[in-house]
Design an enzyme around this catalytic site. Structure first.
Site, PDB file in Angstrom:
ATOM      1  N   CYS A   1      36.015  49.224  42.716  1.00  0.00           N
ATOM      2  CA  CYS A   1      35.024  48.501  43.152  1.00  0.00           C
ATOM      3  C   CYS A   1      33.729  48.874  42.357  1.00  0.00           C
ATOM      4  CB  CYS A   1      34.387  48.781  44.347  1.00  0.00           C
ATOM      5  SG  CYS A   1      36.122  48.423  45.914  1.00  0.00           S
TER       6      CYS A   1
ATOM      7  N   ARG B   1      35.015  45.107  37.991  1.00  0.00           N
ATOM      8  CA  ARG B   1      35.663  46.104  38.791  1.00  0.00           C
ATOM      9  C   ARG B   1      36.032  45.382  39.981  1.00  0.00           C
ATOM     10  NH1 ARG B   1      34.209  51.352  36.702  1.00  0.00           N
ATOM     11  NH2 ARG B   1      35.186  52.122  38.743  1.00  0.00           N
TER      12      ARG B   1
ATOM     13  N   TRP C   1      36.927  44.939  45.161  1.00  0.00           N
ATOM     14  CA  TRP C   1      38.133  44.522  45.033  1.00  0.00           C
ATOM     15  C   TRP C   1      39.068  45.104  46.135  1.00  0.00           C
ATOM     16  CZ3 TRP C   1      43.089  46.766  43.834  1.00  0.00           C
ATOM     17  CH2 TRP C   1      44.166  45.942  43.514  1.00  0.00           C
TER      18      TRP C   1
ATOM     19  N   ASN D   1      33.787  53.339  46.506  1.00  0.00           N
ATOM     20  CA  ASN D   1      34.843  53.016  45.646  1.00  0.00           C
ATOM     21  C   ASN D   1      35.777  54.010  45.717  1.00  0.00           C
ATOM     22  OD1 ASN D   1      36.369  52.041  43.386  1.00  0.00           O
ATOM     23  ND2 ASN D   1      34.902  53.124  41.862  1.00  0.00           N
ATOM     24  N   GLY D   2      37.167  53.541  46.020  1.00  0.00           N
ATOM     25  CA  GLY D   2      38.260  54.591  46.172  1.00  0.00           C
ATOM     26  C   GLY D   2      39.018  54.131  47.094  1.00  0.00           C
TER      27      GLY D   2
ATOM     28  N   GLU E   1      53.187  39.810  26.057  1.00  0.00           N
ATOM     29  CA  GLU E   1      51.751  39.508  26.225  1.00  0.00           C
ATOM     30  C   GLU E   1      51.692  37.910  26.462  1.00  0.00           C
ATOM     31  OE1 GLU E   1      49.171  41.085  26.720  1.00  0.00           O
ATOM     32  OE2 GLU E   1      47.693  40.008  25.820  1.00  0.00           O
TER      33      GLU E   1
ATOM     34  N   LYS F   1      49.850  36.784  29.676  1.00  0.00           N
ATOM     35  CA  LYS F   1      48.540  36.264  29.528  1.00  0.00           C
ATOM     36  C   LYS F   1      48.634  34.726  30.572  1.00  0.00           C
ATOM     37  CE  LYS F   1      46.301  38.035  28.347  1.00  0.00           C
ATOM     38  NZ  LYS F   1      46.120  39.401  27.739  1.00  0.00           N
TER      39      LYS F   1
ATOM     40  N   GLU G   1      48.902  35.582  34.402  1.00  0.00           N
ATOM     41  CA  GLU G   1      47.624  35.901  34.937  1.00  0.00           C
ATOM     42  C   GLU G   1      46.405  35.174  35.313  1.00  0.00           C
ATOM     43  OE1 GLU G   1      45.436  39.485  33.389  1.00  0.00           O
ATOM     44  OE2 GLU G   1      45.872  38.717  31.631  1.00  0.00           O
TER      45      GLU G   1
ATOM     46  N   HIS H   1      72.033  37.541  27.758  1.00  0.00           N
ATOM     47  CA  HIS H   1      72.760  38.457  28.905  1.00  0.00           C
ATOM     48  C   HIS H   1      72.143  38.252  30.059  1.00  0.00           C
ATOM     49  CE1 HIS H   1      74.567  40.964  25.741  1.00  0.00           C
ATOM     50  NE2 HIS H   1      73.281  40.675  24.932  1.00  0.00           N
TER      51      HIS H   1
ATOM     52  N   LYS I   1      39.000  43.275  36.282  1.00  0.00           N
ATOM     53  CA  LYS I   1      38.977  43.615  34.744  1.00  0.00           C
ATOM     54  C   LYS I   1      39.412  44.969  34.620  1.00  0.00           C
ATOM     55  CE  LYS I   1      38.269  42.903  30.346  1.00  0.00           C
ATOM     56  NZ  LYS I   1      39.418  42.323  29.768  1.00  0.00           N
TER      57      LYS I   1
HETATM   58  O1  M6R Z   1      41.286  48.395  30.406  1.00  0.00           O
HETATM   59  P1  M6R Z   1      42.696  48.590  30.348  1.00  0.00           P
HETATM   60  O2  M6R Z   1      43.104  48.191  28.797  1.00  0.00           O
HETATM   61  O3  M6R Z   1      43.196  50.011  30.586  1.00  0.00           O
HETATM   62  O4  M6R Z   1      43.539  47.862  31.295  1.00  0.00           O
HETATM   63  C1  M6R Z   1      45.055  47.762  31.556  1.00  0.00           C
HETATM   64  C2  M6R Z   1      45.529  46.183  32.131  1.00  0.00           C
HETATM   65  O5  M6R Z   1      44.671  46.743  33.553  1.00  0.00           O
HETATM   66  C3  M6R Z   1      44.842  45.166  31.417  1.00  0.00           C
HETATM   67  O6  M6R Z   1      45.453  45.149  30.166  1.00  0.00           O
HETATM   68  C4  M6R Z   1      45.470  44.059  32.128  1.00  0.00           C
HETATM   69  O7  M6R Z   1      46.683  44.102  32.103  1.00  0.00           O
HETATM   70  C5  M6R Z   1      44.719  42.536  31.696  1.00  0.00           C
HETATM   71  N1  M6R Z   1      44.392  41.883  32.653  1.00  0.00           N
HETATM   72  C6  M6R Z   1      45.692  41.638  30.715  1.00  0.00           C
HETATM   73  O8  M6R Z   1      44.989  40.638  30.240  1.00  0.00           O
END
Ligand code: M6R
Length: 612
Positions: free
Chosen positions: A2, A27, A73, A99-100, A485, A489, A492, A508, A607
């Site tokens: 958070c 966060r 969060w 936070n935690g 990747e 993308k 998510e 396979h 994020k």
């Molecule tokens: O801040 P970070 O690069 O350590 O974050 C790692 C992942 O949480 C981050 O890349 C996440 O997978 C993204 N939302 C992908 O777009």
């Protein structure tokens, strides 16, 4: 996981706190709240984003010289008004943001229930504030003592700010395994989960260490102590005033803005590191530790999500160019095995935010095991940067969209430069080949700009497939992580189920999924694997899959076997993953928009993932 923002001083704290919460929404953004002290305590909290809280508070009383804010969060308890922070104690006297995760909250709660405490929320955080009050009442303690004693019984992680509304001349803060920064102003103190919201007001900050607590007074004085009540000497750091640009400019979302920023962001990452006159890659963090990089037995790359994908590409690059053994590990798994890290090993941590809890924990383990730790992060002064032996910054500016785009292309660009640098030190490359890659690397910003011209084509492809609930992404070699990747993308931000596979693995198992409803993205920009990729496409077409091929201009590809062909600029094969990832970013963006999704703040995500 958070965001916390707080103020204590002489001014009204609310405007700074609400502004800070907006900057900390990376966060978490499922609910938000503030507590303001002005003789009496005003408490506002709401499910939803910070601007919804702001609208809710509009026209209410917000003046007061102590303000504690939180953006959440959810871990324990669904996102709703009552689970939102700040939480208050049974009497309403003590208020806290957290936070935690309080791991032993169940036992503490059962104990408190036997003492007659009742609970308004499902959170672990409310248990802690109640427990602090139990200590305060039972032993007639000051808030400082009650917090200190309560935390001695806690298992888990926390960054907390606590206020006793009957003694509102100070607040108590404490930190364990979650970040908390104090901004020291004139007659005032700011508190936040990172330095960015503070740096607008003061550049003098204290990064609290694990086990630190502090009492912050409303005249701007403070004392730092540990859980045993020993005094801790403050270590003040000067940070740069944040010049992050939060404007959307002409874009409808930060994600689209960040995708289109990539010519400049990659340039900002690579230009200062290329000396074209001498064909040298300039990375002082490696130059200063040449012997370590020349003699490394093994490099282990750790990261999560997109950063882990960048690491996988780094593995191809470093092994093939620098002849050094590389392993790539999910940071979240690393510390739950017995990873073999020996003397002369290097651990590279990749993280955009520099705050990802799994990556930080893995990094700390690597430090304990004696590895040389090197981090590639975007956020200056972040926790991962501060816990590494050396750090290289991506320098792409703040990335706000939850889906990482410009950080990914910078991570891969930096890894390419690292591979070239180690290769140069070890003498593992022919000079001609080395110079050719360095020279083409310097062309990347221009090539990225051209690649962005695929935008309208990707819009068209998305309009054909955005309603499909599944998608598959295939690639070979360094384009396999690009496929992973692409799939990440898409899932998510559009909530479409997507899988990334090495193209040859398809037969396979995953090939069973192929039918006329399955769009399959084939990343075929690496010419060395082209003939094999063409065979894979034939196999998909024979099963009626919808094929979208990504190839390089000038590559000979039998157009009749693909439903869409996207051509991107030709470049050296080791650089092509940087370009081939971009049309896939654009596809995800368009598909998500067409499905009505919030591309910047997708559901259930944050994020920066600051819980393990
Ligand atoms: O801040 P970070 O690069 O350590 O974050 C790692 C992942 O949480 C981050 O890349 C996440 O997978 C993204 N939302 C992908 O777009």
């Amino acid at each position: 996981m958070c965001g916390i923002m707080g103020y204590i001083g002489r001014k009204d704290g609310y405007p700074m706190v609400i502004d800070g919460l907006k900057k900390l929404e990376y966060r978490g953004y499922d609910s938000a709240g503030v507590a303001i002290m002005n003789g009496t305590l005003s408490l506002y909290k709401k499910q939803g984003k910070v601007n919804q809280l702001e609208q809710y508070i509009h026209n209410q009383k917000t003046n007061g010289n102590i303000a504690l804010g939180h953006t959440r969060w959810a871990t324990h308890g669904v996102p709703n008004d009552s689970n939102a922070h700040p939480h208050t104690s049974e009497s309403g006297r003590i208020v806290m943001v957290h936070n935690g995760i309080i791991e032993n909250y169940g036992a503490l709660k059962s104990f408190l229930v036997t003492k007659g405490f009742t609970f308004q929320s499902d959170t672990d955080s409310e248990v802690l504030v109640q427990y602090i009050e139990w200590y305060q009442i039972t032993y007639k303690l000051t808030l400082k003592e009650a917090v200190r004693r309560a935390l001695g019984d806690v298992d888990g992680s926390y960054a907390i700010v606590v206020l006793d509304s009957l003694n509102p001349d100070s607040v108590i803060v404490a930190k364990q395994d979650n970040p908390l920064v104090l901004g020291i102003g004139v007659d005032e103190i700011y508190i936040a989960s990172d330095a960015s919201p503070i740096s607008t007001y003061t550049q003098e900050v204290i990064y609290l260490q694990d086990g630190d607590c502090a009492q912050l007074f409303d005249d701007g004085t403070y004392t730092i102590f540990d859980l045993e009540n020993n005094t801790v000497e403050p270590s003040i750091t000067t940070v740069k005033c944040s010049n992050d640009n939060y404007s959307l400019e002409e874009y409808d979302s930060y994600m689209l803005k960040e995708i289109f920023q990539q010519p400049e962001s990659v340039k900002a990452c690579i230009s200062p590191r290329i000396d074209l006159d001498n064909y040298e890659i300039v990375i002082p963090e490696i130059d200063n530790h040449k012997r370590i990089f020349a003699n490394a037995n093994k490099i282990t790359i750790i990261g999560c999500g997109t950063s882990w994908h960048a690491g996988l590409i780094g593995e191809y690059l470093i092994e093939s160019l620098a002849d050094t053994c590389v392993e790539v590990e999910y940071a979240s798994e690393f510390r739950y095995r017995s990873p073999i890290i020996r003397e002369n090993d290097i651990v590279i941590a990749i993280s955009q935010s520099g705050e990802t809890a799994d990556t930080l924990a893995a990094l700390k383990l690597a430090n304990e095991k004696g590895a040389f730790t090197y981090s590639l992060v975007n956020t200056e002064g972040s926790t991962i940067a501060r816990h590494s032996d050396a750090v290289s910054y991506l320098s792409v500016g703040i990335e706000i969209g939850v889906a990482s785009t410009k950080a990914f292309t910078a991570q891969v660009s930096l890894l390419t430069m690292i591979a070239l640098k180690i290769a140069r030190i070890k003498g593992t490359m022919e000079t001609k080949e080395y110079k050719s890659i360095v020279s083409q690397l310097s062309e990347l910003p221009t090539l990225i700009k051209k690649t962005l011209e695929t935008n309208s084509m990707m819009h068209e492809v998305a309009s054909c497939h955005y309603e499909k609930d599944h998608a598959m992404f295939l690639g070979r070699g360094a384009n396999f992580p690009v496929a992973l990747e692409g799939a990440l993308k898409l899932k998510e931000i559009s909530y479409i189920h997507a899988e990334g596979y090495p193209a040859a693995e398809m037969k396979h198992g995953p090939i069973a999924l192929i039918d006329e409803k399955m769009p399959v993205f084939v990343v075929a920009t690496n010419t060395s694997a082209l003939s094999k990729m063409i065979s894979n496409v034939q196999e998909i077409k024979s099963r009626k899959g919808q094929v979208i091929v990504l190839k390089e201009e000038g590559q000979d590809f039998p157009e009749e076997i693909a439903d869409h062909i996207i051509s991107i600029p030709q470049t050296h094969e080791v650089l092509s993953p940087i370009l081939s990832s971009i049309p896939l970013q654009l596809y995800s963006y368009h598909a998500a928009k067409m499905r009505g999704c919030n591309v910047d703040q997708p559901r259930n995500l944050a994020k920066s993932v600051t819980v393990e």
